[in-house]
Design a protein around this motif. Structure first.
Motif, mmCIF file in Angstrom:
data_model
loop_
_atom_site.group_PDB
_atom_site.id
_atom_site.type_symbol
_atom_site.label_atom_id
_atom_site.label_comp_id
_atom_site.label_asym_id
_atom_site.label_seq_id
_atom_site.Cartn_x
_atom_site.Cartn_y
_atom_site.Cartn_z
ATOM 1 N N LEU A 293 -8.705 -4.836 5.063
ATOM 2 C CA LEU A 293 -7.842 -3.752 5.516
ATOM 3 C C LEU A 293 -8.622 -2.469 5.256
ATOM 4 C CD1 LEU A 293 -5.036 -2.849 6.573
ATOM 5 C CD2 LEU A 293 -4.313 -2.696 4.175
ATOM 6 N N ASN A 306 -10.256 -6.356 14.039
ATOM 7 C CA ASN A 306 -9.051 -6.364 14.851
ATOM 8 C C ASN A 306 -8.246 -5.083 14.635
ATOM 9 O OD1 ASN A 306 -9.692 -9.021 15.653
ATOM 10 N ND2 ASN A 306 -8.634 -9.865 13.863
ATOM 11 N N LYS A 307 -7.349 -4.806 15.546
ATOM 12 C CA LYS A 307 -6.524 -3.601 15.453
ATOM 13 C C LYS A 307 -5.715 -3.566 14.175
ATOM 14 C CE LYS A 307 -3.129 -0.916 18.082
ATOM 15 N NZ LYS A 307 -2.301 -0.855 19.333
ATOM 16 N N ASP A 308 -5.189 -4.723 13.750
ATOM 17 C CA ASP A 308 -4.332 -4.733 12.565
ATOM 18 C C ASP A 308 -5.131 -4.746 11.256
ATOM 19 O OD1 ASP A 308 -5.266 -7.315 12.490
ATOM 20 O OD2 ASP A 308 -3.292 -8.269 12.424
ATOM 21 N N ASP A 309 -6.459 -4.602 11.348
ATOM 22 C CA ASP A 309 -7.282 -4.474 10.149
ATOM 23 C C ASP A 309 -7.392 -3.023 9.696
ATOM 24 O OD1 ASP A 309 -7.873 -7.208 10.038
ATOM 25 O OD2 ASP A 309 -9.597 -6.993 11.374
ATOM 26 N N PHE A 311 -5.715 0.969 8.926
ATOM 27 C CA PHE A 311 -4.538 1.763 8.589
ATOM 28 C C PHE A 311 -4.861 3.239 8.781
ATOM 29 C CE2 PHE A 311 -6.853 1.816 4.571
ATOM 30 C CZ PHE A 311 -6.654 3.111 4.112
ATOM 31 N N SER A 318 1.550 3.353 6.561
ATOM 32 C CA SER A 318 0.630 2.486 7.293
ATOM 33 C C SER A 318 -0.162 1.610 6.339
ATOM 34 C CB SER A 318 -0.320 3.340 8.142
ATOM 35 O OG SER A 318 -1.305 2.540 8.763
ATOM 36 N N GLN A 321 2.382 -0.913 4.552
ATOM 37 C CA GLN A 321 2.736 -1.994 5.476
ATOM 38 C C GLN A 321 1.550 -2.920 5.728
ATOM 39 O OE1 GLN A 321 4.157 0.286 8.814
ATOM 40 N NE2 GLN A 321 6.153 0.708 7.873
ATOM 41 N N GLY A 322 0.351 -2.342 5.782
ATOM 42 C CA GLY A 322 -0.847 -3.150 5.992
ATOM 43 C C GLY A 322 -1.077 -4.106 4.839
ATOM 44 N N ARG A 325 1.569 -6.864 5.019
ATOM 45 C CA ARG A 325 1.259 -7.774 6.128
ATOM 46 C C ARG A 325 0.103 -8.704 5.786
ATOM 47 N NH1 ARG A 325 0.218 -4.144 9.404
ATOM 48 N NH2 ARG A 325 -2.055 -4.174 9.395
ATOM 49 N N LYS A 326 -0.944 -8.158 5.189
ATOM 50 C CA LYS A 326 -2.123 -8.961 4.869
ATOM 51 C C LYS A 326 -1.826 -9.989 3.775
ATOM 52 C CE LYS A 326 -5.345 -7.097 7.534
ATOM 53 N NZ LYS A 326 -6.214 -7.860 8.460
#
Length: 357
Positions: A293, A306-309, A311, A318, A321-322, A325-326
């Motif tokens: 992250l 990736n996009k979700d890597d 914040f 952000s 939540q990251g 999520r991880k």
């Protein structure tokens, strides 16, 4: 070919991205290229002096005073280099390269590696930032060749010098996945039950952001920060006040098998930096197959993530939540790291040296 290296505090076992870069680059070059390399080290930071093929250490006086040590040492190292009459003086970063005109005056070719725009770091005051910007102009104009580890920095640098520019990224340090757990157990950690962050304890690394966000996450994971503190003692004390001590481990500057253990057994790697040139620690984490992250800054887009890597640095939620999520979907990963081979990188740098003979 005789090369003098100026701008690093030295190696081995010296904290810093530039130091790690120089250690891997020149030890690799010494093995595979016909060179004689003189590395100018700063005496207060010397830990040990091992023997490397074709590398000679020249240890000069220095101070640990922030903003002064690099100037004094770079001047002394430049003068000492000129006396040796090398084929190339290779400066690492814009600050030390302020003395490149002196090298050129005596007919020595100059290569400068632009690691990061230091004047963007919060630790520097206005006067220091101004001097660094002046150094940048001097370095870009006087260097024969300029290597950028960050292509985005290269793209926004003055285009009138573009014929000198070349992008050569950092590479992946040697990685060994270790099964031993003695070091992490000594820190009170469990395998895959901690988040790892690695870096020198300075504001630009954003550890305050990370700690504040982690404090809001309800988890039995611990947060581990592996990095030493030098001049930013006040910042370190601020960090300790941001979270309950039982939730965080300050591991200090960590190298060798101890650092390998931390990487091998982490559940997640977080890079919270506000500013970076090209973070070798991120490459290390990816080489160990860790989920990552990272802050959404140009340097972290130099690798394929990736996009979700990512914040948003400006949005604490952000990062919170990251992390949630991880940790909820924690797993190992495989990355495409073919472009970050130090042997290939070393050959590219050596070819630049050859072109200046």
């Amino acid at each position: 070919m005789k090369i003098c290296v100026v701008g690093t505090r030295g190696f081995p076992e010296t904290q810093g991205g530039v130091e790690k870069h120089c250690e891997i680059l020149y030890t690799t070059m010494g093995k595979q290229c016909p060179v004689e390399i003189f590395v100018y080290r700063r005496k207060p930071y010397i830990v040990c002096t091992p023997k490397y093929k074709n590398i000679h250490f020249v240890d000069l006086p220095s101070t640990r005073i922030k903003g002064v040590e690099a100037v004094i040492h770079s001047f002394l190292a430049t003068c000492a280099s000129i006396i040796k009459r090398p084929d190339v003086i290779h400066y690492h970063n814009i600050g030390p390269a302020m003395f490149s005109p002196l090298a050129r005056l005596f007919g020595v070719k100059v290569v400068m590696t632009y690691h990061s725009a230091n004047y963007e770091h919060k630790k520097w005051g206005k006067i220091a930032q101004l001097l660094l910007k002046i150094s940048e102009k001097i370095a870009l104009s006087c260097s024969n060749e300029v290597i950028f580890v960050n292509k985005y920095q290269m793209q926004k640098s003055p285009q009138k010098y573009i014929s000198k520019y070349v992008y050569i990224p950092n590479g992946i340090p040697d990685t060994r996945i270790l099964q031993s757990l003695d070091f992490i157990h000594s820190l009170g950690l469990e395998r895959k039950k901690y988040i790892l962050a690695v870096g020198r304890i300075t504001p630009e690394k954003g550890f305050d952001l990370l700690i504040k966000a982690f404090a809001k996450v309800n988890t039995d994971y611990k947060l581990v920060i592996a990095g030493g503190v030098e001049t930013e003692i006040g910042y370190m004390e601020e960090l300790k006040q941001l979270i309950k001590p039982e939730r965080i481990v300050f591991a200090g500057f960590t190298v060798g098998d101890k650092l390998s253990q931390l990487y091998s057994n982490a559940g997640l790697f977080v890079l919270s930096s506000r500013n970076e040139g090209f973070p070798i620690v991120l490459l290390e984490a990816m080489a160990y197959g860790l989920d990552v992250l990272v802050s959404d800054i140009p340097a972290t887009h130099l690798v394929d993530l990736n996009k979700d890597d990512y914040f948003d640095l400006k949005d604490e939620k952000s990062l919170v939540q990251g992390i949630i999520r991880k940790l909820t979907n924690n797993s190992s990963r495989a990355y495409n790291l073919i472009d970050f081979d130090w042997k290939k990188i070393t050959q590219k740098v050596y070819q630049i040296y050859q072109s200046l003979r």
